[in-house]
Scaffold this active site. Sequence first.
Site, PDB file in Angstrom:
ATOM      1  CG  HIS B  12      -0.261   0.040   2.527  1.00 14.15           C
ATOM      2  ND1 HIS B  12      -0.445  -0.926   3.487  1.00 14.15           N
ATOM      3  CD2 HIS B  12       0.624   0.920   3.069  1.00 14.15           C
ATOM      4  CE1 HIS B  12       0.292  -0.640   4.548  1.00 14.15           C
ATOM      5  NE2 HIS B  12       0.956   0.475   4.320  1.00 14.15           N
ATOM      6  CG  HIS B  61       0.655   4.887   7.198  1.00 13.33           C
ATOM      7  ND1 HIS B  61      -0.428   4.141   6.791  1.00 13.33           N
ATOM      8  CD2 HIS B  61       1.744   4.207   6.807  1.00 13.33           C
ATOM      9  CE1 HIS B  61       0.003   3.058   6.173  1.00 13.33           C
ATOM     10  NE2 HIS B  61       1.303   3.062   6.172  1.00 13.33           N
ATOM     11  CG  HIS B 193       8.451   2.108   1.241  1.00 16.93           C
ATOM     12  ND1 HIS B 193       8.098   0.942   1.867  1.00 16.93           N
ATOM     13  CD2 HIS B 193       7.607   3.043   1.726  1.00 16.93           C
ATOM     14  CE1 HIS B 193       7.066   1.161   2.679  1.00 16.93           C
ATOM     15  NE2 HIS B 193       6.754   2.441   2.626  1.00 16.93           N
ATOM     16  CD  GLU B 240       4.406   0.118   6.215  1.00 21.90           C
ATOM     17  OE1 GLU B 240       3.724  -0.227   5.232  1.00 21.90           O
ATOM     18  OE2 GLU B 240       4.510   1.294   6.579  1.00 21.90           O
TER      19      GLU B 240
HETATM   20 FE   LIG Z   1       2.481   1.591   5.223  1.00 18.97          FE
END
Ligand SMILES: [Fe+2]
Lengths: 125, 279
Positions: B12, B61, B193, B240
């Site tokens: 996501h 988040h 990332h 994550e």
């Molecule tokens: Fe995330």
Amino acid sequence: MSNSIPFNLDPPGTYLYTGQMATKGFKLTRFGLSLRDPANRERFLKDEAAYMREAGLNEEEIRLVLARDWTGLIEAGGHLQAMLKVAATVGQNLWHIGAHNAGMEVEELMRICPRTVSALPEGEK
Amino acid sequence: MARIVGGFGISHTPSMGLEYDKGLAQGFSPRWQKWYDGTRGVKAWLERAAPDRMIIVYNDHLNHFDFSAYPTMAIGVAPEFRQADEGWGLRPFPSLVGDVDLGWHLTEKLVRGGYDLTVCQDLAVDHGIYSWLPYLMDLPWTIPVVPVAINMVRHPIPTSERLHQFGKDIRRAIDSFPGEDRIVVVGTGGMSHQISGARFGIANETLDHYFLEKLKDETEELVAIPQEELMRLGGTEAAELAIWFSMRGALSDKVKEVHRYYTFPAITGCGVVVYEEPA
Ligand SMILES: [Fe+2]
């Protein structure tokens, strides 16, 4: 800063968001997250410094926000996700934060992303 | 009894959602067209799987919770879950339909089973779910969901072992859920990332492919990788990936991989893998 990416988790490459960082930046993060509310975004834009003083930020934190010093803000414990709300409110985005952190212009960062590396966990090929 | 018919792991990212809206309005950019095309198979699978309910393990988040109280693990139990405003306004999507019955059942079983879950009867959901869901499901969204939010924004985060075991215990809890319902379990987290620091933009596609390759049969090997190692090699937000272990843990060792896709549009590795249980 060149495009080479170190495989470690040390500053300035990485600012790991630990409990200590969260304590240091508690007010800064809380301020950033207050901008999830559109009414607060509007109030902030009307008078940034006044809004931040009301949010309990100290003069140094206020200076960092006014200067859009994204790296300084992250060093001061502002959580990236919260600073992202600040950026969005003032018409900037993740690329502006990233470029500031990486020490380059936005266009340059966008040009070199994705910054491909290739490595697997110890012992794997 | 109810049964888990399959599950998938999926990335996501905020841009995935924003690019979807742009893509539908004026055509996708080439980078995101790939992701859109790559997810068609998942959408088709989901339609075939026809779940009656879905459990979605994801992470917030700082869009619903904040640090006044940030739960390490939280379960949403409510008739609906609204979309969170992430700072750039709401996207044109309705609230998610919540699964109150399954939500309380899981809460009962998991809390009694040793998970001290924070129960949220009001939960706004961010791009952790809203970014990929439109790719996979047409409106109106009718399948009720139970969202489970895992802290990934401030260390310490739950260990990979814990999240894997959590999935296994979700499976056990489903075994005692009455009825014949078909359930799909989703685990969603960004792949490689990093979005702050000078390492911003790191992209380790090798690591992501390795992860997708091993998740089904060599789960334990992946679970044993220290999270610091995942972050060192794939960027801090690659942690994550640990959320995907809950999805894997909720499925049996007899699953068949029916779909896999991976691309790296901009800042985040975008991958998806679908597992199906034998009929
Ligand atoms: Fe995330």
